[in-house]
Design an enzyme around this catalytic site. Structure first.
Site, PDB file in Angstrom:
ATOM      1  N   CYS A  53       0.827  -1.215   0.000  1.00 37.83           N
ATOM      2  CA  CYS A  53       0.000   0.000   0.000  1.00 37.83           C
ATOM      3  C   CYS A  53       0.862   1.266   0.000  1.00 37.83           C
ATOM      4  CB  CYS A  53      -0.915  -0.034   1.224  1.00 37.83           C
ATOM      5  SG  CYS A  53      -1.542   1.571   1.763  1.00 37.83           S
ATOM      6  N   CYS A  56       0.391   3.518   3.003  1.00 36.73           N
ATOM      7  CA  CYS A  56       1.008   2.911   4.195  1.00 36.73           C
ATOM      8  C   CYS A  56       2.508   3.190   4.212  1.00 36.73           C
ATOM      9  CB  CYS A  56       0.774   1.402   4.224  1.00 36.73           C
ATOM     10  SG  CYS A  56      -0.961   0.909   4.170  1.00 36.73           S
ATOM     11  N   CYS A 172       9.449  13.214  -3.654  1.00 36.89           N
ATOM     12  CA  CYS A 172       9.388  11.880  -4.277  1.00 36.89           C
ATOM     13  C   CYS A 172       8.794  10.843  -3.315  1.00 36.89           C
ATOM     14  CB  CYS A 172      10.797  11.476  -4.706  1.00 36.89           C
ATOM     15  SG  CYS A 172      11.076   9.712  -4.894  1.00 36.89           S
ATOM     16  N   CYS A 175      11.077   7.943  -2.436  1.00 35.24           N
ATOM     17  CA  CYS A 175      12.133   8.386  -1.519  1.00 35.24           C
ATOM     18  C   CYS A 175      11.613   8.403  -0.083  1.00 35.24           C
ATOM     19  CB  CYS A 175      12.630   9.774  -1.896  1.00 35.24           C
ATOM     20  SG  CYS A 175      13.234   9.926  -3.598  1.00 35.24           S
TER      21      CYS A 175
END
Length: 362
Positions: A53, A56, A172, A175
């Protein structure tokens, strides 16, 4: 003592040391453990999540920060459940999307759904209100070295250092998902003076990113001592993947908890001489000790300290008798099972690993 008993004892001690390692600050719950932990004498905030997910993954660093902050709170539990692995408990509590965050009051298995913002600050405010606590968010120690144009060459191009660099952008998503894992990688290797885990905001410092061919985020490049042009890291992005990569490339022997493995400090040529020493007669031992010292003196780099330790332990073995190694391994195991500094743990683990060769050869 029989060899089988000795090795069983060594295995047990190793297990105790590993199991005493610092665990994640967020308590991991399963189908079996959920109602043993939740609904008891603590209020519990539980995140129901799935590993795949995206939301998540984005929440993960914030939730870990929350867990670290409330770790010592006696009346509150910060926990999570992997709903891919533990479908039963997730279904029981009505979870239909991820992440779902629910608050279970002390002594209750009747949850209330958290509907607030998904950041550590908002979650901490909610838990403090519901749990009657007054916990401040902890500032987590950062072991990742932050690079800028001012320090990049000094750190990355240092020919005495092996450096892994993440080129990232603050916006990002991948990231952000990598950030907590990458920090754990840095924590694993923080005791290794020759290893640096670093990152660079390549959005803010575009020229450096362009210099090293960065065209997407995150980009990871490894700069070993002997190749400061850098090479692309193309391995997996789980903690174990990074740890295996560094161990293989650098010659370190760390596990994912940052502890030295049983291979740490072992030098094959010296191990062979130790076996000769153990099997030798009393008249032959001094000559073999001289060979150990000579072989140790020829070692280079990080292995130099291992050679000195082999020589020292070989002397002790000759002076104190064959029972010395077994007793010392057992003593070191007991000490390592206690709360000691990481530096001391490394020192004692190296000693124990080398002495284990003496025991195994008896």
């Amino acid at each position: 003592m029989a060899k089988s008993q000795i090795w069983f004892g060594l295995a047990l001690l190793a297990l105790l040391v590993v199991s005493s390692a610092v665990a994640d600050d967020v308590v991991v719950l399963t189908d079996d453990s959920f109602e043993k932990e939740v609904g008891k004498d603590k209020g519990a905030l539980v995140e129901f999540y799935a590993p795949w997910c995206g939301h998540c993954k984005k929440l993960a660093p914030e939730y870990e920060k929350l867990g670290a902050s409330f770790k010592k709170a006696k009346s509150v539990l910060i926990a999570k459940v992997d709903c891919d692995e533990h479908k039963s408990v997730c279904t029981k509590y009505g979870v239909s999307g991820y992440p779902t965050i629910q608050w279970f009051p002390k002594g209750s298995l009747e949850p209330q759904k958290y509907e607030g913002a998904r950041n550590a600050e908002a979650l901490a405010e909610y838990v403090n209100k519901e749990g009657g606590t007054n916990v401040k968010l902890a500032v987590a120690p950062q072991n990742v070295v932050v690079l800028t144009p001012d320090n990049f060459d000094e750190i990355v191009l240092d020919q005495n250092k092996d450096v892994l660099v993440e080129f990232y952008a603050p916006w990002c998503g991948h990231c952000k998902s990598l950030a907590p894992v990458y920090e754990k990688v840095a924590t694993v290797f923080k005791q290794e003076e020759g290893v640096v885990i670093a990152n660079l905001d390549a959005d803010a410092h575009k020229s450096l990113g362009e210099k090293y061919g960065v065209s997407g985020f995150p980009t990871l490049k490894f700069f070993p001592k002997d190749n400061k042009a850098g090479q692309d890291y193309e391995g997996g992005r789980d903690l174990d993947d990074f740890v295996s990569f560094i161990n293989e490339k650098v010659g370190t022997s760390r596990d994912s908890q940052g502890q030295l493995t049983s291979k740490a400090g072992i030098v094959e040529s010296l191990d062979a001489l130790v076996k000769e020493l153990v099997a030798a007669s009393e008249d032959e031992k001094k000559a073999i000790l001289s060979r150990i010292e000579e072989e140790a003196s020829n070692l280079k780099g990080s292995t130099t300290r291992y050679g000195k330790l082999y020589s020292k332990l070989a002397k002790s073995y000759i002076e104190k008798g064959s029972g010395y190694a077994t007793k010392e391994v057992e003593r070191l195991g007991r000490v390592l099972g206690k709360s000691i500094s990481p530096v001391k743990a490394d020192e004692l683990t190296l000693k124990r690993n080398i002495l284990t060769t003496f025991v195994a050869s008896s």
